[in-house]
Design a protein around this motif. Structure first.
Motif, PDB file in Angstrom:
ATOM      1  N   ARG A  91      29.564  71.053   2.255  1.00 45.16           N
ATOM      2  CA  ARG A  91      30.351  72.266   2.504  1.00 45.16           C
ATOM      3  C   ARG A  91      31.681  72.218   1.755  1.00 45.16           C
ATOM      4  NH1 ARG A  91      27.962  71.669   7.697  1.00 45.16           N
ATOM      5  NH2 ARG A  91      29.772  70.535   8.505  1.00 45.16           N
ATOM      6  N   ASP A  94      30.872  73.092  -1.791  1.00 48.52           N
ATOM      7  CA  ASP A  94      30.590  74.527  -1.925  1.00 48.52           C
ATOM      8  C   ASP A  94      31.891  75.331  -1.929  1.00 48.52           C
ATOM      9  OD1 ASP A  94      27.885  74.041  -2.015  1.00 48.52           O
ATOM     10  OD2 ASP A  94      27.536  74.505   0.100  1.00 48.52           O
ATOM     11  N   GLU A  95      32.814  75.003  -1.018  1.00 44.76           N
ATOM     12  CA  GLU A  95      34.080  75.725  -0.965  1.00 44.76           C
ATOM     13  C   GLU A  95      34.916  75.464  -2.218  1.00 44.76           C
ATOM     14  OE1 GLU A  95      36.345  75.563   2.664  1.00 44.76           O
ATOM     15  OE2 GLU A  95      34.548  75.250   3.870  1.00 44.76           O
ATOM     16  N   ARG A 137      38.040  70.102   6.659  1.00 45.01           N
ATOM     17  CA  ARG A 137      36.709  69.768   7.174  1.00 45.01           C
ATOM     18  C   ARG A 137      36.672  68.415   7.888  1.00 45.01           C
ATOM     19  NH1 ARG A 137      32.978  73.867   7.627  1.00 45.01           N
ATOM     20  NH2 ARG A 137      33.126  75.262   5.813  1.00 45.01           N
TER      21      ARG A 137
END
Length: 229
Positions: A91, A94-95, A137
């Motif tokens: 993630r 991806d960000e 995160r």
């Protein structure tokens, strides 16, 4: 080979420690690792196929800590342990891409292809946005000098060595550790003796028991010279 009581088991990094500045392994380290009279553990930020291949071609028993502690394999007990939140790392990647950046390894991306617990970003890419996203995160970014590793803070090389020792009825304090980067710091904390090669970053230098005069593979050879007769 029967262990020499005067020679400790060895745990060693690859990039920057067994290599030159261009990440090519110095062939002079091969006989040292092959002939080491006690156990050798390869502890690296690389994905598991790389240290496994190194052990395979050296003809030594496969005991590896890969992905900065996220992956541990012990051939003697047929144990494979995976730790860390790979989905969270994905993630973050991806960000990072959505923010207009790239992982920097091209379309095939061999740097991430076989990773099980983390994601790496080319060191040529922007660090600040990667650190910001990772922190949001609950992850951290390790700068190994060769890549940025997005890792779960619950894993590190020191814990990886502890896992190997629990499988082999050894203790980390028996080991001499040789490395060059901040991802070796926790390894240095648990090993009985820790040596940073001269090209090591500031964190590794500050956590090592001693520092070699020589850099890269020359530093490794200097680090282990007292045990080679």
């Amino acid at each position: 080979m029967e262990a020499d009581s005067d020679v400790p088991p060895l745990v060693v990094d690859i990039d920057g420690t067994l290599t030159d500045r261009h990440r090519a392994i110095d062939p002079r380290v091969f006989p040292v690792l092959r002939e080491w009279p006690d156990r050798v553990v390869i502890a690296t930020g690389k994905a598991m196929p790389f240290p496994i291949a190194l052990c395979e071609f050296l003809g030594i028993e496969r005991a590896v800590v890969a992905e900065n502690g996220g992956v541990v394999f012990v051939e003697a007990t047929d144990t494979l342990r995976l730790e860390g939140d790979k989905e969270a790392a994905i993630r973050v990647a991806d960000e990072y891409r959505e923010a207009g950046h790239d992982l920097g390894f091209g379309r095939i991306d061999l740097a991430n292809r076989w990773r099980e617990t983390e994601v790496v970003v080319n060191i040529d890419q922007p660090l600040a946005p990667l650190e910001r996203i990772a922190t949001e995160r609950g992850l951290r970014v390790l700068d190994t000098g060769f890549a940025y590793h997005v890792v779960d803070p619950s894993v590190d090389k020191g814990r990886g060595l502890e896992t190997i020792c629990s499988e082999l009825d050894r203790t980390p304090a028996e080991f001499i550790a040789v490395g060059d980067s901040e991802n070796d710091a926790e390894l240095f904390d648990v090993a009985g003796e820790s040596v940073a090669v001269a090209n090591a970053d500031e964190m590794a230098l500050s956590r090592a028991d001693r520092v070699t005069d020589a850099s890269y593979a020359d530093g490794f050879l200097e680090a282990v010279a007292p045990y080679r007769g």
